[in-house]
Motif scaffolding. Structure first.
Motif, PDB file in Angstrom:
ATOM      1  N   VAL A 174      15.637  -9.028   7.977  1.00 44.78           N
ATOM      2  CA  VAL A 174      15.911  -7.654   8.375  1.00 44.78           C
ATOM      3  C   VAL A 174      14.558  -7.038   8.706  1.00 44.78           C
ATOM      4  O   VAL A 174      13.632  -7.089   7.893  1.00 44.78           O
ATOM      5  N   THR A 175      14.452  -6.509   9.915  1.00 47.20           N
ATOM      6  CA  THR A 175      13.202  -5.895  10.358  1.00 47.20           C
ATOM      7  C   THR A 175      13.437  -4.410  10.595  1.00 47.20           C
ATOM      8  O   THR A 175      14.383  -4.018  11.283  1.00 47.20           O
ATOM      9  N   LEU A 176      12.575  -3.605  10.002  1.00 46.50           N
ATOM     10  CA  LEU A 176      12.617  -2.148  10.154  1.00 46.50           C
ATOM     11  C   LEU A 176      11.416  -1.737  10.998  1.00 46.50           C
ATOM     12  O   LEU A 176      10.279  -2.064  10.655  1.00 46.50           O
ATOM     13  N   THR A 177      11.672  -1.058  12.104  1.00 49.42           N
ATOM     14  CA  THR A 177      10.569  -0.612  12.955  1.00 49.42           C
ATOM     15  C   THR A 177      10.747   0.859  13.301  1.00 49.42           C
ATOM     16  O   THR A 177      11.869   1.386  13.317  1.00 49.42           O
ATOM     17  N   GLY A 178       9.629   1.498  13.619  1.00 47.53           N
ATOM     18  CA  GLY A 178       9.661   2.897  14.010  1.00 47.53           C
ATOM     19  C   GLY A 178       8.264   3.481  14.081  1.00 47.53           C
ATOM     20  O   GLY A 178       7.265   2.757  13.998  1.00 47.53           O
ATOM     21  N   HIS A 179       8.210   4.799  14.196  1.00 51.04           N
ATOM     22  CA  HIS A 179       6.938   5.532  14.289  1.00 51.04           C
ATOM     23  C   HIS A 179       6.065   4.969  15.407  1.00 51.04           C
ATOM     24  O   HIS A 179       4.871   4.748  15.234  1.00 51.04           O
ATOM     25  N   HIS A 180       6.702   4.690  16.553  1.00 51.98           N
ATOM     26  CA  HIS A 180       5.986   4.239  17.757  1.00 51.98           C
ATOM     27  C   HIS A 180       5.124   3.012  17.477  1.00 51.98           C
ATOM     28  O   HIS A 180       3.973   2.937  17.895  1.00 51.98           O
ATOM     29  N   GLY A 181       5.707   2.066  16.740  1.00 48.74           N
ATOM     30  CA  GLY A 181       5.019   0.819  16.447  1.00 48.74           C
ATOM     31  C   GLY A 181       4.158   0.834  15.197  1.00 48.74           C
ATOM     32  O   GLY A 181       3.621  -0.198  14.807  1.00 48.74           O
ATOM     33  N   MET A 182       4.016   1.984  14.564  1.00 51.81           N
ATOM     34  CA  MET A 182       3.173   2.079  13.363  1.00 51.81           C
ATOM     35  C   MET A 182       3.877   1.519  12.129  1.00 51.81           C
ATOM     36  O   MET A 182       3.219   1.153  11.161  1.00 51.81           O
ATOM     37  N   MET A 183       5.214   1.478  12.141  1.00 46.11           N
ATOM     38  CA  MET A 183       5.949   0.938  11.011  1.00 46.11           C
ATOM     39  C   MET A 183       6.662  -0.338  11.440  1.00 46.11           C
ATOM     40  O   MET A 183       7.380  -0.359  12.434  1.00 46.11           O
ATOM     41  N   ARG A 184       6.435  -1.386  10.669  1.00 52.04           N
ATOM     42  CA  ARG A 184       7.162  -2.642  10.862  1.00 52.04           C
ATOM     43  C   ARG A 184       7.211  -3.341   9.511  1.00 52.04           C
ATOM     44  O   ARG A 184       6.183  -3.791   8.996  1.00 52.04           O
ATOM     45  N   VAL A 185       8.391  -3.398   8.934  1.00 51.79           N
ATOM     46  CA  VAL A 185       8.597  -4.043   7.639  1.00 51.79           C
ATOM     47  C   VAL A 185       9.626  -5.152   7.846  1.00 51.79           C
ATOM     48  O   VAL A 185      10.702  -4.905   8.386  1.00 51.79           O
ATOM     49  N   VAL A 186       9.285  -6.364   7.412  1.00 46.75           N
ATOM     50  CA  VAL A 186      10.176  -7.511   7.567  1.00 46.75           C
ATOM     51  C   VAL A 186      10.533  -8.041   6.178  1.00 46.75           C
ATOM     52  O   VAL A 186       9.651  -8.381   5.386  1.00 46.75           O
ATOM     53  N   VAL A 187      11.822  -8.087   5.906  1.00 50.12           N
ATOM     54  CA  VAL A 187      12.350  -8.702   4.682  1.00 50.12           C
ATOM     55  C   VAL A 187      13.057  -9.974   5.132  1.00 50.12           C
ATOM     56  O   VAL A 187      14.116  -9.913   5.748  1.00 50.12           O
ATOM     57  N   ALA A 188      12.420 -11.130   4.862  1.00 46.30           N
ATOM     58  CA  ALA A 188      12.938 -12.398   5.389  1.00 46.30           C
ATOM     59  C   ALA A 188      13.104 -13.441   4.294  1.00 46.30           C
ATOM     60  O   ALA A 188      12.307 -13.512   3.355  1.00 46.30           O
ATOM     61  N   ASP A 189      14.142 -14.249   4.461  1.00 48.76           N
ATOM     62  CA  ASP A 189      14.401 -15.405   3.608  1.00 48.76           C
ATOM     63  C   ASP A 189      14.313 -15.058   2.114  1.00 48.76           C
ATOM     64  O   ASP A 189      13.523 -15.656   1.375  1.00 48.76           O
ATOM     65  N   PRO A 190      15.125 -14.107   1.663  1.00 45.80           N
ATOM     66  CA  PRO A 190      15.055 -13.708   0.249  1.00 45.80           C
ATOM     67  C   PRO A 190      15.521 -14.811  -0.692  1.00 45.80           C
ATOM     68  O   PRO A 190      16.302 -15.700  -0.306  1.00 45.80           O
ATOM     69  N   ALA A 191      15.029 -14.759  -1.910  1.00 43.95           N
ATOM     70  CA  ALA A 191      15.445 -15.688  -2.963  1.00 43.95           C
ATOM     71  C   ALA A 191      15.447 -14.924  -4.283  1.00 43.95           C
ATOM     72  O   ALA A 191      14.595 -14.059  -4.506  1.00 43.95           O
ATOM     73  N   ILE A 192      16.399 -15.244  -5.133  1.00 46.18           N
ATOM     74  CA  ILE A 192      16.399 -14.721  -6.495  1.00 46.18           C
ATOM     75  C   ILE A 192      15.869 -15.845  -7.367  1.00 46.18           C
ATOM     76  O   ILE A 192      16.441 -16.945  -7.394  1.00 46.18           O
ATOM     77  N   VAL A 193      14.758 -15.580  -8.035  1.00 48.07           N
ATOM     78  CA  VAL A 193      14.079 -16.617  -8.809  1.00 48.07           C
ATOM     79  C   VAL A 193      13.901 -16.169 -10.255  1.00 48.07           C
ATOM     80  O   VAL A 193      13.721 -14.990 -10.540  1.00 48.07           O
ATOM     81  N   GLU A 194      13.954 -17.147 -11.142  1.00 45.11           N
ATOM     82  CA  GLU A 194      13.682 -16.875 -12.549  1.00 45.11           C
ATOM     83  C   GLU A 194      12.180 -16.977 -12.764  1.00 45.11           C
ATOM     84  O   GLU A 194      11.533 -17.899 -12.280  1.00 45.11           O
ATOM     85  N   THR A 195      11.634 -15.997 -13.482  1.00 43.09           N
ATOM     86  CA  THR A 195      10.201 -15.958 -13.762  1.00 43.09           C
ATOM     87  C   THR A 195      10.001 -15.934 -15.277  1.00 43.09           C
ATOM     88  O   THR A 195      10.965 -15.837 -16.034  1.00 43.09           O
ATOM     89  N   GLU A 196       8.765 -15.974 -15.697  1.00 42.59           N
ATOM     90  CA  GLU A 196       8.471 -15.868 -17.133  1.00 42.59           C
ATOM     91  C   GLU A 196       8.921 -14.526 -17.692  1.00 42.59           C
ATOM     92  O   GLU A 196       9.275 -14.412 -18.857  1.00 42.59           O
ATOM     93  N   GLU A 197       8.920 -13.492 -16.855  1.00 44.58           N
ATOM     94  CA  GLU A 197       9.293 -12.143 -17.289  1.00 44.58           C
ATOM     95  C   GLU A 197      10.787 -11.863 -17.147  1.00 44.58           C
ATOM     96  O   GLU A 197      11.267 -10.835 -17.601  1.00 44.58           O
ATOM     97  N   GLY A 198      11.521 -12.731 -16.466  1.00 45.41           N
ATOM     98  CA  GLY A 198      12.949 -12.496 -16.227  1.00 45.41           C
ATOM     99  C   GLY A 198      13.348 -12.997 -14.852  1.00 45.41           C
ATOM    100  O   GLY A 198      13.275 -14.182 -14.575  1.00 45.41           O
ATOM    101  N   TRP A 199      13.730 -12.080 -13.982  1.00 46.46           N
ATOM    102  CA  TRP A 199      14.179 -12.422 -12.633  1.00 46.46           C
ATOM    103  C   TRP A 199      13.420 -11.595 -11.601  1.00 46.46           C
ATOM    104  O   TRP A 199      12.942 -10.496 -11.901  1.00 46.46           O
ATOM    105  N   ALA A 200      13.365 -12.119 -10.386  1.00 46.92           N
ATOM    106  CA  ALA A 200      12.667 -11.425  -9.307  1.00 46.92           C
ATOM    107  C   ALA A 200      13.301 -11.770  -7.969  1.00 46.92           C
ATOM    108  O   ALA A 200      14.009 -12.770  -7.836  1.00 46.92           O
TER     109      ALA A 200
END
Length: 135
Positions: free
Chosen positions: A53-79
């Motif tokens: 999922v790519t979020l863009t705006g502000h005339h090219g100043m904003m670009r956030v990409v959330v790609a290939d997510p995973a839910i993983v177990e960590t030493e602290e719990g989950w992430a």
């Protein structure tokens, strides 16, 4: 953890903000699909999902990409990990999960690494939508 897909809204208020901008675009790709509950990322393995999922705006100043997510177990719990936007072969710990029962997460919050992708408006600990695993 068996699943057909990760269903995740990421952060509803952020998506609303981007969609409300005159040049704002929220785009799902690579197998991810927009749904009423956010986005559906198909499973590719235990706890791993594909698409972006790519979020863009502000005339090219904003670009956030959330790609290939995973839910993983960590030493602290989950992430939630995502592909690093600068190098998709590297994993970035995007969010922590306070509780996860194998299907539903709760207490999902940005990490410092995740907050860095937004260049300021969000900080570590900012609440995100809780992901769930389903069909």
């Amino acid at each position: 953890m068996s699943a057909g897909a990760l269903v995740w809204g990421i952060k509803a208020s952020l998506l609303g903000y981007v969609r409300g901008m005159s040049d704002g675009v929220v785009e799902a790709a690579g197998g991810a699909e927009a749904t009423e509950g956010g986005f559906r990322f198909p499973a590719i393995g235990a706890g791993a999902f594909r698409g972006s999922v790519t979020l863009t705006g502000h005339h090219g100043m904003m670009r956030v990409v959330v790609a290939d997510p995973a839910i993983v177990e960590t030493e602290e719990g989950w992430a939630v990990e995502i592909a690093d936007p600068d190098d998709r072969a590297v994993r970035l710990r995007f969010a922590t999960i306070a509780a996860f029962d194998g299907r539903q997460a709760s207490g999902t919050a940005l990490t410092a690494e995740g907050a860095d992708l937004f260049f300021g408006p969000y900080t570590a600990g900012t609440a995100l939508d809780d992901p769930r695993i389903g069909d």
